[in-house]
Write an enzyme that holds these catalytic residues in place. Structure first.
Site, PDB file in Angstrom:
ATOM      1  N   GLN A  71      -8.486  -6.242  -7.854  1.00 19.66           N
ATOM      2  CA  GLN A  71      -7.826  -4.990  -7.485  1.00 19.66           C
ATOM      3  C   GLN A  71      -8.840  -3.858  -7.339  1.00 19.66           C
ATOM      4  O   GLN A  71      -8.793  -3.080  -6.402  1.00 19.66           O
ATOM      5  CB  GLN A  71      -6.838  -4.586  -8.584  1.00 19.66           C
ATOM      6  CG  GLN A  71      -5.567  -5.376  -8.593  1.00 19.66           C
ATOM      7  CD  GLN A  71      -4.406  -4.489  -8.201  1.00 19.66           C
ATOM      8  OE1 GLN A  71      -4.453  -3.813  -7.188  1.00 19.66           O
ATOM      9  NE2 GLN A  71      -3.366  -4.484  -8.974  1.00 19.66           N
TER      10      GLN A  71
ATOM     11  N   GLY B 222      -3.969  -0.220 -10.186  1.00 13.85           N
ATOM     12  CA  GLY B 222      -3.979  -0.559  -8.761  1.00 13.85           C
ATOM     13  C   GLY B 222      -4.459   0.566  -7.880  1.00 13.85           C
ATOM     14  O   GLY B 222      -5.161   0.341  -6.894  1.00 13.85           O
ATOM     15  N   GLU B 223      -4.076   1.776  -8.195  1.00  7.94           N
ATOM     16  CA  GLU B 223      -4.422   2.897  -7.336  1.00  7.94           C
ATOM     17  C   GLU B 223      -5.683   3.627  -7.786  1.00  7.94           C
ATOM     18  O   GLU B 223      -6.413   4.192  -6.972  1.00  7.94           O
ATOM     19  CB  GLU B 223      -3.225   3.837  -7.217  1.00  7.94           C
ATOM     20  CG  GLU B 223      -2.139   3.170  -6.404  1.00  7.94           C
ATOM     21  CD  GLU B 223      -0.808   3.860  -6.501  1.00  7.94           C
ATOM     22  OE1 GLU B 223      -0.477   4.615  -5.587  1.00  7.94           O
ATOM     23  OE2 GLU B 223      -0.075   3.620  -7.476  1.00  7.94           O
TER      24      GLU B 223
ATOM     25  N   PHE C 286       0.827  -1.215   0.000  1.00  7.73           N
ATOM     26  CA  PHE C 286       0.000   0.000   0.000  1.00  7.73           C
ATOM     27  C   PHE C 286       0.856   1.257   0.000  1.00  7.73           C
ATOM     28  O   PHE C 286       0.376   2.334   0.338  1.00  7.73           O
ATOM     29  CB  PHE C 286      -0.964   0.019   1.190  1.00  7.73           C
ATOM     30  CG  PHE C 286      -1.693  -1.275   1.408  1.00  7.73           C
ATOM     31  CD1 PHE C 286      -2.328  -1.897   0.348  1.00  7.73           C
ATOM     32  CD2 PHE C 286      -1.731  -1.879   2.648  1.00  7.73           C
ATOM     33  CE1 PHE C 286      -2.997  -3.108   0.529  1.00  7.73           C
ATOM     34  CE2 PHE C 286      -2.401  -3.086   2.834  1.00  7.73           C
ATOM     35  CZ  PHE C 286      -3.034  -3.698   1.780  1.00  7.73           C
TER      36      PHE C 286
HETATM   37 MO1  MOS Z   1       1.465   4.255  -4.819  1.00  7.50          MO
HETATM   38  S1  MOS Z   1       1.395   4.154  -2.759  1.00  7.50           S
HETATM   39  O1  MOS Z   1       2.511   5.573  -5.231  1.00  7.50           O
HETATM   40  O2  MOS Z   1       2.057   2.704  -5.143  1.00  7.50           O
END
Ligand code: MOS
Length: 739
Positions: free
Chosen positions: A637, A703-704, A245
C-alpha cells in the site's frame, strides 16, 4: 531491466504476520471475476449516449436507430422510467451527484447521460448509440475558476475548514521572516482498471445489482429510495473491485435507470460504461487554488500560519474537502487563520479521490515549509523538528500518538539525506541535475460504526461476515488475520465474506477506515464468542468437547461496534454519511485527543539539463500507523501510494476545454499516470508505533497516508535540482523551460 522482488518484510513490534493475500494468484492471473464478469442468463446489454455540450438543452433526438434489428429500447428523457430524485451526500442523501439522468431536456454538464440504448448484444447497443443523433441548443458554459459565470459560496459544511487561533494578522505582520505564496492543483480522475458497470437482475420483485461499489449499503438503500421500493427488496453485490481510489463511494445515477429498465423490459440488463464516459459518470478530484502564509522567527520557530483555499464544485452540490482542517493541525504554529470556499461551475459533482483533502492541501503546506526553510537557511528536516508538537495547535489537545520526527529521522538516514549539498542546482551527474527533497505526510485516523457476524463450528473453522469492501488492497486477508488471531485459529481456517448488502453493515471503503472499522467489529464479535466459552477460547483440538459441553454444534454471534453511539450505526445501516456530532459546549475541557497518522517522504529527482525531462530516481517513505495487521500488504500500500504520489507530482491532470467546459484527455492514452517502472527504487520503512487510544485494535489506517507527502517532496526536490520553484501541479517539462 527487472528489479528484484524485495524480501518479505520482517514484522517489527506491534505488527502482525506478513502472510500473502489469499486471492493474490487469482487477482494477478485475471481469474478473479469482477461484477461485469458474472454470468447472467438472458441478458440484455446497455450503452450510454452522453452529452456533447456542457450547458443548454436538447432540441431534437433522432432515434431511428431504435428500429435496428436487435435494439430493444432507446431511453431518453421522453420515455425514461420514473424515479425519485435523490439528494447529494452532502445534503443528507446518498447520491454522488444530485442530478438525475434523463430527467428533462436540460443539459447541465459535459458528459451528462442523454440516452441509454438497450439491445440484444453489446455490439448492437454500441452501433445504435453511435447512430443516435441529438441536437442541442448550446448556452455559454463555465468550466472552472476565473471564468464568467463562476459563483463562490461558503456553505455550512465548509465551517470545518475555518480555524482561528490567536491573532494571525498581528503575528504575521510582526514576524521577521514571511512566506506568502499561491499554489494550485488540477482536477484528477480515478481511472481504475475496472470500468464502471451495473447489472440489474430481477427475480419477482427482488432486485439484485451486481455493481462495483465501495459502499454496498449506500447503494442498496439509495437504489431502493430511487426506484420507490423497500430496502429489503434490493441487494447489492460487490465482492471484488478493480480499484476505487475514491470512486464508487456513493450511488451513481445510472444505476436506478438500469434497474427500472430491467424491470420494465422483463430481462436482466448489463450496462458497461466506457472509460471516457466514466469521467462524467462518477466523481473526480476537483481542482484547487490556495494561498499559504507562514511566518517565523529567525530561530525557525513558526509564529503564524494562514491557509486559504478555493475548490471547484458543481452548480447544485456542495462537495468539499476543506483540507485546511488538516493542515492547521500539522505544526505548532502559534497563530492560525484558515478558510476554504467553493466555486461552482458547469461540471459534474466532484468527490473523494485518494487523500481527498490532504493531497492538495499538504502539497501547498509542505512546499511552503520548504520555502520557509530556504528563507531561514535551515535544513528542511530541522524546520519540521523545531515546529513539531505533541499538542494540537488548534485545541491544545494531545495527539493520541505522533511519530512524525521518527519517520523523518529514519527515512533521512536510510535515504542518505546527509549527503545532500543544500545549495540549489549544486548537484549534477553528467547532463542530469540532481535534487533531493522531502516532505511530511499526515492523514486523520477515521472510522465508522460497523457490524460483524462470526459463525464458528467444532471442526475449527470460522466464517466472518462484514460488509466492508476490498478495493484491491487486501481487506479479505486483513479481516481474516484479525479474526484468526482473536479466535486462536489458523488464518486459512477463516472464510471471509465482504461486499454484499446482505451482510452486517459496514462503512465505505474510504477514509482509510476499512481495517479500523471492520477489524474493530470483528474484534468485538470475537470477544462475544470467547464469552460463550467462559472468556477464553479453547484450543482448536478441544473444540469438539467444548461445543458438546455447551450442547451446540455451531456458535453464531452478531455485534455492532459503534464508537460514536447508536446514531452512527443507524447511519451506516442506512448507507448515509455520518459525522460524529461535536461535543456540547462546555464539555471540551480537557479537549478530546486528536488522531492522525504521520509519515515522511524523501525523493531524488533527476532533470535533464537541456530537455528538462524529469525523472524520479528513488523514493524513501517512512510511515507510522499504529498496529500494522500485515506488513507485507502494508508495504505494498505504501509503495503504490508513493508511486501514485509521483503521478500527482509529475503527470496526473484532467485537462479542461475552457470554452466548452468538457474534459479533453478522458482516456488512458492522454491521462498520464505513473507506474512501477517509472521509479527504479521505492523504499518503505514502517516505524513501529503503539496507539491504544484510537480504537480497540490500535489501527490508525494507512491507505491514504502513503500518497500525501510525495507531491511536495518531488516539488521540493525539483527546486533543489534547478532552483526553480513550481507551485502548480503537475510539474511538467514546459514549466521548467519557461519559469
Ligand atoms: Mo479516501 S478517497 O476518502 O478513501
Amino acid at each position: 531491466m527487472t528489479r528484484p522482488t524485495p524480501p518479505v518484510p520482517v514484522p517489527l513490534s506491534n505488527m502482525g504476520q506478513p502472510v500473502p493475500r489469499y486471492q493474490a494468484a487469482d487477482k494477478v492471473t485475471g481469474a478473479q471475476p469482477y461484477v461485469a464478469d458474472v454470468p447472467i442468463a438472458n441478458l440484455l446489454h446497455a450503452r450510454l449516449v452522453t452529452s456533447a455540450i456542457a450547458k443548454g438543452r436538447i432540441v431534437a433526438i433522432d432515434d431511428r436507430a431504435a428500429a435496428l434489428p436487435g435494439v430493444v429500447r432507446i431511453y431518453t428523457y421522453l420515455n425514461a422510467p420514473r424515479r425519485i430524485p435523490p439528494r447529494h451526500s452532502s445534503a443528507g442523501g446518498r447520491a454522488s451527484d444530485s442530478r438525475m439522468p434523463l430527467a428533462s431536456d436540460m443539459i447541465e454538464y459535459g458528459g451528462q447521460i442523454v440516452a441509454m440504448v438497450v439491445a440484444e448484444t453489446p455490439e448492437i447497443a454500441r452501433d445504435a448509440a453511435q447512430r443516435l443523433v441529438v441536437r442541442y441548443e448550446e448556452g455559454p458554459a463555465t468550466a472552472t475558476f476565473d471564468q464568467r459565470g463562476a459563483t463562490t459560496s461558503h456553505p455550512q459544511p465548509l465551517a470545518r475548514s475555518a480555524k482561528q487561533v490567536g491573532n494571525f494578522d498581528e503575528a504575521y505582520a510582526a514576524a521577521p521572516v514571511r512566506i506568502d505564496q499561491r499554489y494550485s492543483t488540477p482536477a484528477q480522475h480515478h481511472n481504475t482498471i475496472e470500468l464502471f458497470s451495473t447489472t440489474a437482475v430481477w427475480e419477482g420483485d427482488q432486485l439484485t445489482l451486481h455493481e462495483s461499489s465501495r459502499w454496498v449499503h449506500n447503494l442498496a438503500n439509495g437504489i431502493a429510495e430511487t426506484i420507490g421500493f423497500p430496502p429489503e427488496k434490493v441487494r447489492v453485490k460487490s465482492p471484488f473491485m478493480g480499484g476505487s481510489f475514491g470512486s464508487r463511494s456513493f450511488m451513481m445515477q445510472h444505476s436506478g435507470l438500469v434497474s427500472l429498465a430491467a424491470r420494465e423490459l422483463g430481462r436482466p440488463i448489463k450496462l458497461l460504461i466506457t472509460r471516457s464516459q466514466g469521467y462524467a459518470i462518477d466523481t473526480y478530484r476537483a481542482e484547487t487554488r490556495q494561498r499559504v502564509r507562514l511566518a517565523a522567527e529567525r530561530s525557525g520557530n513558526l509564529v503564524a500560519f494562514g491557509h486559504e483555499g478555493l475548490e471547484l464544485s458543481s452548480r447544485p452540490d456542495n462537495y468539499s474537502v476543506a483540507g485546511t482542517a488538516h493542515t492547521a493541525e500539522m505544526y505548532g504554529y502559534g497563530n492560525v487563520l484558515t478558510r476554504v470556499s467553493l466555486v461552482h461551475a458547469d461540471r459534474n459533482t466532484p468527490g473523494f479521490m485518494r487523500s481527498p483533502a490532504e493531497l492538495p492541501y499538504m502539497f501547498a503546506l509542505e512546499t511552503a515549509m520548504d520555502e520557509m526553510a530556504i528563507e531561514l537557511n535551515l535544513d528542511p528536516v530541522e524546520l519540521r523538528r523545531i515546529n513539531d508538537t505533541q499538542l494540537s495547535p488548534i485545541t491544545g489537545a494531545p495527539f493520541t500518538s505522533r511519530s512524525l520526527m521518527k519517520c523523518f529521522d529514519q527515512a533521512a538516514e536510510s535515504f542518505g539525506w546527509a549527503k545532500r549539498n543544500p545549495v540549489p542546482g549544486s548537484m549534477t551527474d553528467g547532463d542530469w541535475q540532481v535534487g533531493y527533497g522531502c516532505a511530511a505526510a499526515s492523514y486523520p485516523v477515521l472510522m465508522q460504526a460497523c457490524a460483524a457476524r462470526i459463525v464458528l463450528t467444532p471442526n475449527g473453522k470460522a466464517r466472518v461476515e462484514v460488509a466492508v469492501h476490498d478495493v484491491g488492497a487486501g481487506a479479505y486477508t486483513a479481516m481474516q488475520q484479525i479474526a484468526a488471531r482473536e479466535l486462536g485459529l489458523a488464518s486459512q481456517d477463516v472464510t471471509v465474506l465482504l461486499g454484499d448488502s446482505r451482510l452486517p453493515a459496514g462503512p465505505p471503503a474510504g477514509g482509510s477506515m476499512t481495517t479500523a472499522s471492520g477489524g474493530s467489529a470483528i474484534f468485538a464479535c470475537a470477544a462475544k464468542i470467547r464469552e460463550r466459552f467462559g472468556g477464553r477460547m479453547p484450543r482448536v483440538r478441544e473444540f469438539s468437547a467444548a461445543f458438546e459441553r455447551l450442547n451446540v454444534n455451531r456458535i453464531e454471534e452478531y455485534t455492532e461496534w459503534s464508537p460514536f453511539g447508536p446514531a452512527g450505526m443507524e447511519a451506516i445501516n442506512n448507507g448515509r454519511a455520518f459525522f460524529p456530532p461535536p461535543p456540547p459546549p462546555g464539555t471540551t475541557n480537557p479537549p478530546r485527543p486528536v488522531r492522525f497518522s504521520f509519515g515522511a517522504n524523501f525523493v531524488e529527482v533527476r532533470i535533464h539539463r537541456l530537455t528538462r525531462e524529469i525523472r524520479v530516481a528513488r523514493i524513501t517513505g517512512a510511515f507510522e500507523g499504529g498496529y500494522i495487521v500485515n506488513p507485507r500488504l502494508a508495504r505494498s500500500q505504501y509503495m503504490a501510494g508513493m508511486i501514485w504520489g509521483v503521478a500527482s507530482a509529475l503527470h496526473e491532470s484532467t485537462e479542461l476545454d475552457l470554452i466548452r467546459a468538457r474534459y479533453v484527455n478522458d482516456n488512458l492514452a492522454e491521462y498520464l499516470v505513473a507506474v512501477s517502472a517509472d521509479i527504479p527504487q521505492v523504499d518503505v520503512i514502517m516505524v513501529p508505533e503503539v496507539d491504544n487510544q484510537v480504537n480497540p485494535i490500535g489501527v490508525k489506517g494507512i491507505g491514504e497516508l502513503s500518497n500525501v507527502g510525495t507531491a511536495a517532496a518531488v516539488s521540493n526536490a525539483v527546486f533543489h535540482a534547478t532552483g526553480k520553484r513550481i507551485r502548480d501541479l503537475p510539474i511538467t517539462m514546459d514549466k521548467l523551460l519557461t519559469v
